[in-house]
Design a protein around this motif. Structure first.
Motif, PDB file in Angstrom:
ATOM      1  N   ASN A   1      47.508  50.830  45.926  1.00 37.34           N
ATOM      2  CA  ASN A   1      47.783  49.737  46.803  1.00 37.34           C
ATOM      3  C   ASN A   1      46.992  48.939  47.044  1.00 37.34           C
ATOM      4  O   ASN A   1      47.313  47.586  47.051  1.00 37.34           O
ATOM      5  N   ALA A   2      45.683  49.138  47.466  1.00 38.84           N
ATOM      6  CA  ALA A   2      44.693  48.120  48.098  1.00 38.84           C
ATOM      7  C   ALA A   2      44.194  47.224  46.979  1.00 38.84           C
ATOM      8  O   ALA A   2      44.141  46.035  46.923  1.00 38.84           O
TER       9      ALA A   2
ATOM     10  N   LEU B   1      40.614  48.615  51.861  1.00 34.89           N
ATOM     11  CA  LEU B   1      40.649  49.928  52.025  1.00 34.89           C
ATOM     12  C   LEU B   1      39.705  50.469  52.877  1.00 34.89           C
ATOM     13  O   LEU B   1      38.721  50.114  52.765  1.00 34.89           O
TER      14      LEU B   1
ATOM     15  N   PRO C   1      47.163  55.018  48.976  1.00 34.87           N
ATOM     16  CA  PRO C   1      46.178  53.653  49.471  1.00 34.87           C
ATOM     17  C   PRO C   1      45.465  53.038  48.550  1.00 34.87           C
ATOM     18  O   PRO C   1      45.241  51.710  48.640  1.00 34.87           O
TER      19      PRO C   1
ATOM     20  N   TYR D   1      44.749  49.299  54.026  1.00 38.52           N
ATOM     21  CA  TYR D   1      45.286  50.390  53.745  1.00 38.52           C
ATOM     22  C   TYR D   1      44.113  51.446  54.095  1.00 38.52           C
ATOM     23  O   TYR D   1      42.946  50.988  54.065  1.00 38.52           O
ATOM     24  N   SER D   2      44.494  52.773  54.664  1.00 34.87           N
ATOM     25  CA  SER D   2      43.505  53.706  55.113  1.00 34.87           C
ATOM     26  C   SER D   2      43.742  54.807  54.458  1.00 34.87           C
ATOM     27  O   SER D   2      44.730  55.512  54.245  1.00 34.87           O
TER      28      SER D   2
ATOM     29  N   THR E   1      43.686  43.772  48.966  1.00 38.23           N
ATOM     30  CA  THR E   1      43.499  44.060  50.218  1.00 38.23           C
ATOM     31  C   THR E   1      42.381  44.908  50.847  1.00 38.23           C
ATOM     32  O   THR E   1      41.426  45.326  49.818  1.00 38.23           O
TER      33      THR E   1
END
Ligand SMILES: Nc1ncnc2c1ncn2[C@@H]1O[C@H](COP(=O)(O)OP(=O)(O)OP(=O)(O)O)[C@@H](O)[C@H]1O
Length: 289
Positions: free
Chosen positions: A117-118, A125, A114, A80-81, A123
């Motif tokens: 979410n990460a 980031l 983000p 995610y960014s 996940t």
């Protein structure tokens, strides 16, 4: 802790000899990033495999984003960014509330950002241009970036703790107009990895694989131009943007259809602000091509 580092990479890191280093370098290149040296690669992978945040520090167009993408592929993690700007706020990091519909009834729902979410998905980031954010914004996630790996979502009051595989990569372009010096408390939460421009044979390789230019003589001239531009930037004769590899790759591509001097003019010279700098690069290009 298992940070989802694939076995082949763990073995490479543990054995750390010349042959395995070359294997690692090949794997990274397959992901698209051409590393300037092995230390940079091993240090970044080692820090991430221990769950430490890394800060990629380097000039514009030096491949920081490409490196982050390649690392997330290597760890088999989606990324995610967050793109920082003065407008970055808690909502763009953590998410926001909105009105939605459930069984035709209006409900308030939370759309995660983000960071949330990460953290929840465990996940990667990526926080790009981390020094473009207002100094008061990123401290909101200080707790995410230290041993706590936790944030209280101010919109829902939910306490979010990151899953084990959550990893943070940030990028900084020091000295760029509009940036502010990075807050010490924030910097303190990262392992810093310097990402310089690649040069010589590595750059030649990148031009060959990433542009339409195939003529070896012209490629060598662009490699020489890049090295001259980098030296001029170090000597303070040119602003940093002049040596961007992104711009150089554009010039290489264009030079397959228009004369190289004009390709350099469009891709590099015309982006510079000062007349003196423009003349300098034009002269360099004219002597080479
Ligand atoms: N070492 C490298 N390996 C692979 N690609 C590179 C490398 N250096 C530059 N590039 C290429 O240059 C372009 C710019 O790279 P990238 O966007 O990753 O740079 P950046 O450092 O994130 O730039 P910025 O600071 O402006 O955001 C991309 O096309 C990228 O593939």
């Amino acid at each position: 802790m298992n940070y989802n580092l694939p076995d082949n990479i763990s073995n490479i890191l543990e054995s750390n000899n010349r042959e395995t280093n070359e294997n690692l370098s090949d794997l990274i290149r397959q992901g698209g990033y051409v590393p300037p040296n092995m230390d940079l690669l091993i240090d970044a992978i080692s820090a991430l495999s221990m769950g430490k945040n890394i800060l990629l520090k380097g000039p514009t167009g030096s491949g920081k984003t490409k490196f982050a993408e390649t690392l997330s592929n290597l760890f088999n993690q989606p990324m995610y960014s967050v793109n920082c700007s003065v407008d970055l706020d808690a909502e763009s990091l953590l998410g926001f509330k909105t009105i939605g519909y459930e069984n035709e009834k209006q409900v308030i729902e939370f759309i995660p950002g983000p960071v949330t979410n990460a953290m929840k998905n465990g996940t990667f980031l990526y926080i790009d241009e981390v020094n473009m954010a207002k100094p008061e914004t990123l401290p909101l996630i200080n707790g995410v970036l230290d041993y706590r790996r936790t944030v209280t979502n101010p919109f829902t009051n939910e306490i979010i703790t990151a899953k084990d595989d959550f990893n943070v990569i940030a990028a900084i372009n020091e000295g760029y107009i509009g940036t502010v010096p990075l807050n010490e408390a924030l910097k303190n939460r990262f392992i810093v990895i310097d990402v310089p421009y690649i040069e010589g044979d590595l750059l030649k390789d990148l031009i060959q694989t990433n542009t339409n230019l195939t003529d070896e003589k012209t490629i060598d001239l662009f490699v020489k131009l890049s090295s001259d531009l980098i030296s001029a930037v170090y000597q303070g004769k040119l602003s940093e943007d002049a040596a961007s590899i992104r711009a150089l790759l554009d010039a290489c591509d264009l030079s397959t259809l228009i004369p190289p001097e004009r390709a350099v003019l469009r891709s590099i010279v015309d982006k510079l602000d000062e007349e003196r700098e423009k003349e300098f690069v034009k002269n360099l290009a004219n002597t080479l091509f």
